[in-house]
Design a protein around this motif. Structure first.
Motif, PDB file in Angstrom:
ATOM      1  N   THR A   1       0.815  -1.152  -0.010  1.00  9.12           N
ATOM      2  CA  THR A   1      -0.111   0.094  -0.027  1.00  9.12           C
ATOM      3  C   THR A   1       0.955   1.315   0.033  1.00  9.12           C
ATOM      4  O   THR A   1       1.092   1.950  -1.062  1.00  9.12           O
ATOM      5  CB  THR A   1      -1.094   0.035   1.290  1.00  9.12           C
ATOM      6  OG1 THR A   1      -0.216  -0.108   2.466  1.00  9.12           O
ATOM      7  CG2 THR A   1      -1.996  -1.125   1.249  1.00  9.12           C
ATOM      8  N   SER A   2       1.196   1.668   1.169  1.00 12.40           N
ATOM      9  CA  SER A   2       2.178   3.018   1.210  1.00 12.40           C
ATOM     10  C   SER A   2       3.041   2.732   2.606  1.00 12.40           C
ATOM     11  O   SER A   2       2.410   2.264   3.586  1.00 12.40           O
ATOM     12  CB  SER A   2       0.977   4.056   1.499  1.00 12.40           C
ATOM     13  OG  SER A   2       1.663   5.069   2.174  1.00 12.40           O
ATOM     14  N   PRO A   3       4.134   3.329   2.431  1.00 12.28           N
ATOM     15  CA  PRO A   3       4.822   3.195   3.796  1.00 12.28           C
ATOM     16  C   PRO A   3       4.531   3.894   4.871  1.00 12.28           C
ATOM     17  O   PRO A   3       4.689   3.697   5.910  1.00 12.28           O
ATOM     18  CB  PRO A   3       6.140   4.033   3.303  1.00 12.28           C
ATOM     19  CG  PRO A   3       6.111   3.865   1.679  1.00 12.28           C
ATOM     20  CD  PRO A   3       5.109   3.929   1.702  1.00 12.28           C
ATOM     21  N   SER A   4       3.301   4.737   4.688  1.00 12.49           N
ATOM     22  CA  SER A   4       2.550   5.696   5.651  1.00 12.49           C
ATOM     23  C   SER A   4       1.577   4.809   6.189  1.00 12.49           C
ATOM     24  O   SER A   4       1.283   5.098   7.600  1.00 12.49           O
ATOM     25  CB  SER A   4       2.267   6.788   5.039  1.00 12.49           C
ATOM     26  OG  SER A   4       2.887   7.562   4.425  1.00 12.49           O
ATOM     27  N   LEU A   5       1.232   3.709   5.854  1.00 17.77           N
ATOM     28  CA  LEU A   5       0.145   2.982   6.332  1.00 17.77           C
ATOM     29  C   LEU A   5       0.636   2.152   7.322  1.00 17.77           C
ATOM     30  O   LEU A   5       0.899   0.811   6.994  1.00 17.77           O
ATOM     31  CB  LEU A   5      -0.757   2.274   5.117  1.00 17.77           C
ATOM     32  CG  LEU A   5      -2.072   1.659   5.705  1.00 17.77           C
ATOM     33  CD1 LEU A   5      -3.084   2.764   6.192  1.00 17.77           C
ATOM     34  CD2 LEU A   5      -2.693   1.003   4.692  1.00 17.77           C
ATOM     35  N   ARG A   6       0.993   2.427   8.541  1.00 18.44           N
ATOM     36  CA  ARG A   6       1.898   1.724   9.341  1.00 18.44           C
ATOM     37  C   ARG A   6       1.069   0.836  10.200  1.00 18.44           C
ATOM     38  O   ARG A   6       0.968   0.907  11.400  1.00 18.44           O
ATOM     39  CB  ARG A   6       2.737   2.587  10.138  1.00 18.44           C
ATOM     40  CG  ARG A   6       3.704   3.309   9.392  1.00 18.44           C
ATOM     41  CD  ARG A   6       4.962   3.604   9.781  1.00 18.44           C
ATOM     42  NE  ARG A   6       5.629   2.439  10.115  1.00 18.44           N
ATOM     43  CZ  ARG A   6       6.070   1.540   9.017  1.00 18.44           C
ATOM     44  NH1 ARG A   6       6.223   2.213   7.784  1.00 18.44           N
ATOM     45  NH2 ARG A   6       7.142   0.622   9.424  1.00 18.44           N
TER      46      ARG A   6
ATOM     47  N   PRO B   1      -2.949   4.701  15.692  1.00 20.44           N
ATOM     48  CA  PRO B   1      -4.081   5.871  15.181  1.00 20.44           C
ATOM     49  C   PRO B   1      -5.296   4.978  14.926  1.00 20.44           C
ATOM     50  O   PRO B   1      -5.379   4.408  13.931  1.00 20.44           O
ATOM     51  CB  PRO B   1      -3.662   6.737  14.392  1.00 20.44           C
ATOM     52  CG  PRO B   1      -2.194   6.653  14.461  1.00 20.44           C
ATOM     53  CD  PRO B   1      -1.856   5.455  14.787  1.00 20.44           C
ATOM     54  N   ARG B   2      -6.419   5.243  15.387  1.00 12.96           N
ATOM     55  CA  ARG B   2      -7.689   4.471  15.054  1.00 12.96           C
ATOM     56  C   ARG B   2      -7.853   4.822  13.596  1.00 12.96           C
ATOM     57  O   ARG B   2      -8.337   3.927  12.959  1.00 12.96           O
ATOM     58  CB  ARG B   2      -8.703   5.228  16.081  1.00 12.96           C
ATOM     59  CG  ARG B   2     -10.073   4.705  15.982  1.00 12.96           C
ATOM     60  CD  ARG B   2     -10.329   3.294  16.292  1.00 12.96           C
ATOM     61  NE  ARG B   2     -11.523   2.609  15.935  1.00 12.96           N
ATOM     62  CZ  ARG B   2     -12.537   2.210  16.659  1.00 12.96           C
ATOM     63  NH1 ARG B   2     -12.417   2.660  18.005  1.00 12.96           N
ATOM     64  NH2 ARG B   2     -13.513   1.679  16.240  1.00 12.96           N
ATOM     65  N   PRO B   3      -7.980   6.232  13.148  1.00 18.44           N
ATOM     66  CA  PRO B   3      -8.354   6.457  11.975  1.00 18.44           C
ATOM     67  C   PRO B   3      -7.630   5.528  10.848  1.00 18.44           C
ATOM     68  O   PRO B   3      -8.119   5.195   9.658  1.00 18.44           O
ATOM     69  CB  PRO B   3      -8.065   7.960  11.479  1.00 18.44           C
ATOM     70  CG  PRO B   3      -7.980   8.345  12.963  1.00 18.44           C
ATOM     71  CD  PRO B   3      -7.756   7.316  13.839  1.00 18.44           C
ATOM     72  N   LEU B   4      -6.264   5.436  11.174  1.00 16.14           N
ATOM     73  CA  LEU B   4      -5.535   4.559  10.271  1.00 16.14           C
ATOM     74  C   LEU B   4      -5.974   3.006  10.444  1.00 16.14           C
ATOM     75  O   LEU B   4      -5.896   2.530   9.347  1.00 16.14           O
ATOM     76  CB  LEU B   4      -3.872   4.442  11.016  1.00 16.14           C
ATOM     77  CG  LEU B   4      -2.772   4.503   9.863  1.00 16.14           C
ATOM     78  CD1 LEU B   4      -2.819   5.456   8.901  1.00 16.14           C
ATOM     79  CD2 LEU B   4      -1.657   4.646  10.656  1.00 16.14           C
TER      80      LEU B   4
ATOM     81  N   LEU C   1      -8.791  -1.369   7.479  1.00 15.63           N
ATOM     82  CA  LEU C   1      -9.931  -2.337   7.413  1.00 15.63           C
ATOM     83  C   LEU C   1     -10.648  -2.056   6.242  1.00 15.63           C
ATOM     84  O   LEU C   1     -10.958  -3.102   5.753  1.00 15.63           O
ATOM     85  CB  LEU C   1     -10.746  -2.245   8.619  1.00 15.63           C
ATOM     86  CG  LEU C   1     -11.482  -3.342   9.302  1.00 15.63           C
ATOM     87  CD1 LEU C   1     -10.582  -4.541   9.339  1.00 15.63           C
ATOM     88  CD2 LEU C   1     -12.076  -2.960  10.527  1.00 15.63           C
ATOM     89  N   GLU C   2     -11.096  -0.796   6.017  1.00 14.64           N
ATOM     90  CA  GLU C   2     -11.788  -0.638   4.677  1.00 14.64           C
ATOM     91  C   GLU C   2     -11.147  -1.096   3.444  1.00 14.64           C
ATOM     92  O   GLU C   2     -11.858  -1.459   2.769  1.00 14.64           O
ATOM     93  CB  GLU C   2     -12.173   1.045   4.723  1.00 14.64           C
ATOM     94  CG  GLU C   2     -13.310   1.436   3.908  1.00 14.64           C
ATOM     95  CD  GLU C   2     -13.832   2.776   4.136  1.00 14.64           C
ATOM     96  OE1 GLU C   2     -14.029   3.412   3.244  1.00 14.64           O
ATOM     97  OE2 GLU C   2     -14.132   3.048   5.298  1.00 14.64           O
ATOM     98  N   LEU C   3      -9.889  -0.602   3.461  1.00 15.11           N
ATOM     99  CA  LEU C   3      -8.987  -1.106   2.167  1.00 15.11           C
ATOM    100  C   LEU C   3      -9.023  -2.477   1.963  1.00 15.11           C
ATOM    101  O   LEU C   3      -9.524  -3.024   0.822  1.00 15.11           O
ATOM    102  CB  LEU C   3      -7.579  -0.571   2.361  1.00 15.11           C
ATOM    103  CG  LEU C   3      -6.502  -0.712   1.313  1.00 15.11           C
ATOM    104  CD1 LEU C   3      -7.048  -0.013   0.031  1.00 15.11           C
ATOM    105  CD2 LEU C   3      -5.164  -0.493   1.744  1.00 15.11           C
ATOM    106  N   VAL C   4      -8.693  -3.483   2.985  1.00 12.14           N
ATOM    107  CA  VAL C   4      -8.594  -4.886   2.746  1.00 12.14           C
ATOM    108  C   VAL C   4     -10.043  -5.537   2.566  1.00 12.14           C
ATOM    109  O   VAL C   4      -9.777  -6.550   2.161  1.00 12.14           O
ATOM    110  CB  VAL C   4      -7.677  -5.557   3.794  1.00 12.14           C
ATOM    111  CG1 VAL C   4      -6.308  -4.988   3.674  1.00 12.14           C
ATOM    112  CG2 VAL C   4      -8.383  -5.542   5.129  1.00 12.14           C
ATOM    113  N   GLY C   5     -11.099  -4.915   3.108  1.00 15.18           N
ATOM    114  CA  GLY C   5     -12.412  -5.281   2.923  1.00 15.18           C
ATOM    115  C   GLY C   5     -12.951  -5.029   1.582  1.00 15.18           C
ATOM    116  O   GLY C   5     -13.796  -5.387   1.314  1.00 15.18           O
ATOM    117  N   SER C   6     -12.327  -4.019   0.776  1.00 12.69           N
ATOM    118  CA  SER C   6     -12.952  -3.656  -0.443  1.00 12.69           C
ATOM    119  C   SER C   6     -12.800  -4.489  -1.480  1.00 12.69           C
ATOM    120  O   SER C   6     -11.861  -4.905  -1.707  1.00 12.69           O
ATOM    121  CB  SER C   6     -12.622  -2.210  -0.570  1.00 12.69           C
ATOM    122  OG  SER C   6     -11.707  -1.872  -1.640  1.00 12.69           O
ATOM    123  N   PRO C   7     -13.726  -4.592  -2.538  1.00 17.70           N
ATOM    124  CA  PRO C   7     -13.628  -5.573  -3.869  1.00 17.70           C
ATOM    125  C   PRO C   7     -12.210  -5.078  -4.400  1.00 17.70           C
ATOM    126  O   PRO C   7     -11.742  -5.599  -5.407  1.00 17.70           O
ATOM    127  CB  PRO C   7     -14.945  -4.907  -4.470  1.00 17.70           C
ATOM    128  CG  PRO C   7     -15.793  -4.501  -3.614  1.00 17.70           C
ATOM    129  CD  PRO C   7     -14.970  -3.847  -2.332  1.00 17.70           C
TER     130      PRO C   7
END
Ligand code: PLP
Length: 262
Positions: free
Chosen positions: A129-134, A160-163, A168-174
């Motif tokens: 994904t991205s180096p920032s999505l830790r 952080p909760r938003p991260l 979760l939204e990303l890996v659950g999306s089609p």
């Protein structure tokens, strides 16, 4: 899993970040050589005996920097040797989601062959994904899980909760499997372009292994090459590459560079 001052077995060569983390924790990295089939079991057993280490950090899949995959016949050996040494294996499964489109089925994580809680499996989303999505993930069982859980209670305060929600939204999306397929195709094409260009323009460089996962090639320079000068002159021509030396916990056996294709 290891107190300050303790030895920790690491593959040689290995990810310099791992060496930095070990040293920052006061641990003493002890190298165990890797070939194209992964860590060499007889040398692993010897290193456990000689060092008294109780921890081995291993990348069984598309090892950084060699791209090696631990072979099927070595997997049980590694687990048996660690178990006999009373040691834990940290399985750094960092690049499973950067498999190339032409790879075929992948070996399962080493942790799936381990009924005894010897292996601690770690992976993360950053590479795909991205180096920032830790966001990382750790799987363990048995007493080691309890020990790690106690530490994790503190660590989790800092993710952080938003991260976490975004991950979760990303890996659950089609779109997630589509994204992984696109990445796999792109990596295969870039790997072929780089390997092809090297064979054509720099045939004197040896590429011991062209991996079907990950994002780099590990290239041996001719004996006697000054690795630092080679890297500096490449940079002057606008080509960024990593010198091999920092990947070795001790004296390197030969000059190397790591070429990235992302
Ligand atoms: C072998 C290995 N393990 C772990 C990491 C760190 O991964 P992350 O970006 O998820 O912290 C890297 C990054 O390059 C790596 O090469």
């Amino acid at each position: 899993l290891a107190p300050p001052g303790a030895p920790v077995l690491v593959e040689s060569p290995t990810y310099p970040g791992m060496l930095a983390i070990a040293r920052a924790a006061g641990l003493r990295p002890v190298p165990v050589p890797v070939d194209r089939d992964g860590v060499r079991p007889e040398l692993l057993a010897q290193a456990f005996r000689a060092s008294g280490a109780r921890l081995f950090v291993c990348q069984p899949l598309f090892q950084n920097p060699t791209g090696a995959v631990l072979s099927a016949d070595r997997r049980p050996d590694v687990l048996r040797i660690a178990r006999e040494a009373g040691a834990f294996v940290v399985e750094d499964d960092f690049v499973r989601r950067l498999v190339h489109a032409d790879a075929g089925p992948l070996p399962r994580p080493l942790a799936t062959d381990d009924p005894d809680g010897v292996v601690v499996h770690v992976c993360s989303l950053t590479k795909a994904t991205s180096p920032s999505l830790r966001i990382g993930c750790l799987a363990a069982r048995g007493p080691v899980l309890e020990r790690l859980r106690a530490i994790q209670v503190v660590d989790h305060l800092f993710v952080p909760r938003p991260l976490q929600e975004a991950a979760l939204e990303l890996v659950g999306s089609p779109a997630w499997p589509r994204h992984l397929r696109t990445v796999a195709g792109e990596l295969r094409d870039r790997r072929d372009a780089l390997a092809g260009a090297l064979a054509l323009r720099l045939p004197e460089l040896a590429v011991p292994h062209v991996p079907v996962g990950g994002y780099h090639l590990w290239v041996r320079l001719p004996d006697g090459t000054d690795e630092r000068r080679f890297v500096a002159s490449a940079l002057r021509e606008g080509v960024a590459l990593a010198p091999g030396r920092p990947y070795f916990p001790a004296e390197p056996p030969a000059p190397y560079v790591r070429l990235s294709f992302v």
